[in-house]
Design an enzyme around this catalytic site. Structure first.
Site, PDB file in Angstrom:
ATOM      1  N   ASP A   9     -38.735 112.424  79.007  1.00 25.39           N
ATOM      2  CA  ASP A   9     -37.731 111.928  78.045  1.00 25.39           C
ATOM      3  C   ASP A   9     -36.332 112.222  78.588  1.00 25.39           C
ATOM      4  O   ASP A   9     -35.535 112.947  77.981  1.00 25.39           O
ATOM      5  CB  ASP A   9     -37.925 112.552  76.658  1.00 25.39           C
ATOM      6  CG  ASP A   9     -37.725 114.073  76.652  1.00 25.39           C
ATOM      7  OD1 ASP A   9     -37.330 114.614  75.594  1.00 25.39           O
ATOM      8  OD2 ASP A   9     -37.921 114.718  77.707  1.00 25.39           O
ATOM      9  N   ASP A  14     -35.228 116.633  82.771  1.00 24.18           N
ATOM     10  CA  ASP A  14     -36.285 115.694  83.183  1.00 24.18           C
ATOM     11  C   ASP A  14     -35.863 114.972  84.462  1.00 24.18           C
ATOM     12  O   ASP A  14     -36.653 114.740  85.369  1.00 24.18           O
ATOM     13  CB  ASP A  14     -36.523 114.625  82.116  1.00 24.18           C
ATOM     14  CG  ASP A  14     -36.884 115.170  80.758  1.00 24.18           C
ATOM     15  OD1 ASP A  14     -35.981 115.685  80.067  1.00 24.18           O
ATOM     16  OD2 ASP A  14     -38.059 115.106  80.393  1.00 24.18           O
ATOM     17  N   ASN A  39     -35.487 113.474  73.791  1.00 24.35           N
ATOM     18  CA  ASN A  39     -34.082 113.910  73.859  1.00 24.35           C
ATOM     19  C   ASN A  39     -33.136 112.848  73.283  1.00 24.35           C
ATOM     20  O   ASN A  39     -32.156 113.158  72.613  1.00 24.35           O
ATOM     21  CB  ASN A  39     -33.685 114.179  75.313  1.00 24.35           C
ATOM     22  CG  ASN A  39     -34.288 115.463  75.830  1.00 24.35           C
ATOM     23  OD1 ASN A  39     -34.354 116.457  75.101  1.00 24.35           O
ATOM     24  ND2 ASN A  39     -34.766 115.439  77.060  1.00 24.35           N
ATOM     25  N   THR A 125     -43.071 116.203  80.393  1.00 24.26           N
ATOM     26  CA  THR A 125     -41.884 117.055  80.244  1.00 24.26           C
ATOM     27  C   THR A 125     -41.080 116.682  78.997  1.00 24.26           C
ATOM     28  O   THR A 125     -39.889 117.021  78.882  1.00 24.26           O
ATOM     29  CB  THR A 125     -40.959 116.944  81.482  1.00 24.26           C
ATOM     30  OG1 THR A 125     -40.493 115.581  81.578  1.00 24.26           O
ATOM     31  CG2 THR A 125     -41.662 117.349  82.756  1.00 24.26           C
ATOM     32  N   PHE A 167     -38.486 122.443  71.485  1.00 22.37           N
ATOM     33  CA  PHE A 167     -38.211 121.042  71.157  1.00 22.37           C
ATOM     34  C   PHE A 167     -39.398 120.102  71.395  1.00 22.37           C
ATOM     35  O   PHE A 167     -39.773 119.319  70.503  1.00 22.37           O
ATOM     36  CB  PHE A 167     -36.994 120.564  71.965  1.00 22.37           C
ATOM     37  CG  PHE A 167     -36.617 119.125  71.708  1.00 22.37           C
ATOM     38  CD1 PHE A 167     -37.012 118.135  72.580  1.00 22.37           C
ATOM     39  CD2 PHE A 167     -35.884 118.774  70.582  1.00 22.37           C
ATOM     40  CE1 PHE A 167     -36.670 116.805  72.340  1.00 22.37           C
ATOM     41  CE2 PHE A 167     -35.536 117.448  70.337  1.00 22.37           C
ATOM     42  CZ  PHE A 167     -35.937 116.463  71.219  1.00 22.37           C
ATOM     43  N   ASN A 168     -39.994 120.106  72.576  1.00 24.42           N
ATOM     44  CA  ASN A 168     -41.038 119.124  72.906  1.00 24.42           C
ATOM     45  C   ASN A 168     -42.218 119.201  71.944  1.00 24.42           C
ATOM     46  O   ASN A 168     -42.759 118.180  71.518  1.00 24.42           O
ATOM     47  CB  ASN A 168     -41.541 119.315  74.343  1.00 24.42           C
ATOM     48  CG  ASN A 168     -40.531 118.870  75.367  1.00 24.42           C
ATOM     49  OD1 ASN A 168     -39.626 118.087  75.064  1.00 24.42           O
ATOM     50  ND2 ASN A 168     -40.651 119.385  76.578  1.00 24.42           N
ATOM     51  N   HIS A 241     -35.598 123.725  82.514  1.00 23.08           N
ATOM     52  CA  HIS A 241     -36.959 123.659  81.989  1.00 23.08           C
ATOM     53  C   HIS A 241     -37.916 122.785  82.816  1.00 23.08           C
ATOM     54  O   HIS A 241     -38.878 123.273  83.393  1.00 23.08           O
ATOM     55  CB  HIS A 241     -36.942 123.104  80.553  1.00 23.08           C
ATOM     56  CG  HIS A 241     -35.996 123.788  79.620  1.00 23.08           C
ATOM     57  ND1 HIS A 241     -36.194 125.078  79.129  1.00 23.08           N
ATOM     58  CD2 HIS A 241     -34.833 123.356  79.062  1.00 23.08           C
ATOM     59  CE1 HIS A 241     -35.200 125.393  78.316  1.00 23.08           C
ATOM     60  NE2 HIS A 241     -34.358 124.382  78.254  1.00 23.08           N
ATOM     61  N   ASP A 242     -37.669 121.484  82.822  1.00 19.81           N
ATOM     62  CA  ASP A 242     -38.706 120.532  83.238  1.00 19.81           C
ATOM     63  C   ASP A 242     -39.140 120.614  84.701  1.00 19.81           C
ATOM     64  O   ASP A 242     -40.320 120.438  84.994  1.00 19.81           O
ATOM     65  CB  ASP A 242     -38.264 119.103  82.890  1.00 19.81           C
ATOM     66  CG  ASP A 242     -38.182 118.895  81.382  1.00 19.81           C
ATOM     67  OD1 ASP A 242     -37.445 118.014  80.938  1.00 19.81           O
ATOM     68  OD2 ASP A 242     -38.879 119.640  80.658  1.00 19.81           O
TER      69      ASP A 242
HETATM   70  O1  RIB Z   1     -37.132 122.561  75.048  1.00 15.24           O
HETATM   71  C1  RIB Z   1     -36.782 122.007  76.288  1.00 15.24           C
HETATM   72  C2  RIB Z   1     -37.404 120.666  76.463  1.00 15.24           C
HETATM   73  O2  RIB Z   1     -36.912 119.765  75.479  1.00 15.24           O
HETATM   74  C3  RIB Z   1     -37.068 120.011  77.815  1.00 15.24           C
HETATM   75  O3  RIB Z   1     -38.121 119.185  78.209  1.00 15.24           O
HETATM   76  C4  RIB Z   1     -35.864 119.180  77.490  1.00 15.24           C
HETATM   77  O4  RIB Z   1     -35.726 118.052  78.359  1.00 15.24           O
HETATM   78  C5  RIB Z   1     -36.206 118.703  76.116  1.00 15.24           C
HETATM   79  O5  RIB Z   1     -37.061 117.575  76.254  1.00 15.24           O
HETATM   80 CA    CA Z   2     -37.720 116.842  78.661  1.00 17.56          CA
END
Ligand code: RIB
Ligand code: CA
Length: 311
Positions: A9, A14, A39, A125, A167-168, A241-242
């Site tokens: 996303d 990402d 996102n 991701t 979040f994801n 993160h990703d």
């Molecule tokens: O919490 C972080 C995640 O949420 C990452 O994948 C960021 O790109 C968002 O999608």
């Molecule tokens: Ca992401």
């Protein structure tokens, strides 16, 4: 050569994961990039993925659009982190790189069904909507999946979109539960480990000074992305993160893993989307995840630069 499908996303982090995967031409056969609402809305995540294919000079990579909303709840987005475009930090334009006609979920199903058993690596991701829908619609894809390496969840780190949820997972807890129950090998790169790979000024400068336009663009993407977390956590740099997912498949010994049971809270008033991790085995719930709890952060950024310089 690993056959991978990257479901994302974009989102700046990402985008770095995409760049890392597209730079690793000798290690990965990138079957396709599937995009999901997260996102920012789907029409932007699919466009952003196509921009990254152009930036990384990969006209061969096929990009698919998938789910434009989670399975059950309404879409929650994160423009406050990623900007309105989802790729703030670089010039945004309408890419020539084509969007495939086929829906991402249809592509995931077809790519898996035509593959050998135990041969496909899924790298989600973003929210797990596309993956969850594919598994629910066609369980016959499961034996084809060798491993799922996803970014999501949190245990020792607090949630980042609610006090308890990452979040994801939060965006689509029902899809996350389908994936966590699928019975295939899963590696989870949660906030617990991604908060150990921080985009400090020194590291971003090193990316900018790689000597390529791509390096400069990646550095600009990170510099926009990191401002939110730097302010929130009062630290130098943001968790990247990703790319931890792709880095794991390139150099697994950078990460320390622990086999645990992970469930997703789908009904809690305050805790919906939380990953409930039985880290110390206090229940009789069988382990279903390899949970990454530590990472060699210097080695991670060394690996990232070794590949980005190839673009
Ligand atoms: O919490 C972080 C995640 O949420 C990452 O994948 C960021 O790109 C968002 O999608
Ligand atoms: Ca992401």
């Amino acid at each position: 050569m690993k056959k991978i499908i990257l479901d994302c996303d974009p989102g700046q982090d990402d985008a770095v994961a995409l760049a890392l995967a597209m730079a690793a031409k000798d290690e990965f056969k990138l079957l396709g990039v599937t995009t999901v609402a997260g996102n920012v809305p789907l029409k932007l995540t699919q466009r952003n993925a196509r921009i990254m294919c152009e930036i990384c000079h990969r006209p061969d990579v096929k990009v698919y659009a998938g789910a434009d909303k989670p399975i059950v709840q309404e879409l929650v987005t994160a423009e406050h982190v990623h900007g309105k475009s989802g790729l703030d930090g670089i010039d945004i334009y309408e890419p020539n790189h084509p969007l495939e006609e086929k829906h991402a979920v249809d592509f995931i199903i077809e790519a898996c069904l035509t593959a050998d058993d135990n041969s496909i690596f899924l790298i989600p991701t973003g929210p797990l909507t596309n993956i969850g829908l594919a598994m629910k619609r066609e369980p016959a894809i499961l034996p084809k999946i060798k491993e799922i390496v996803l970014m999501g969840g949190a245990l020792k780190e607090a949630g980042n979109i609610t006090p308890s949820a990452e979040f994801n997972i939060y965006v689509d807890p029902e899809a996350a539960q389908i994936v966590l129950k699928c019975g295939r090998p899963i590696v989870m790169m949660s906030l617990d480990v991604t908060h150990q790979v921080l985009t400090t000024k020194k590291r971003v400068d090193a990316i900018r000074n790689l000597g390529s336009i791509v390096g400069q663009q990646i550095a600009s993407l990170i510099e926009f992305f990191e401002r939110y977390d730097e302010e929130k956590y009062h630290i130098d740099g943001a968790p990247l993160h990703d790319p931890c997912t792709v880095a794991f498949l390139l150099k697994p010994d950078l990460f320390s893993l622990k086999e645990v049971n992970v469930e997703v809270e789908t009904s809690g008033k305050f805790t919906r989307g939380a990953t409930v991790v039985d880290y110390w085995g206090v229940t009789d719930r069988a382990p279903n995840v390899k949970w990454a709890y530590a990472v060699n952060d210097e080695g991670f950024f060394k690996l990232l630069n070794e590949y980005l310089i190839k673009l």
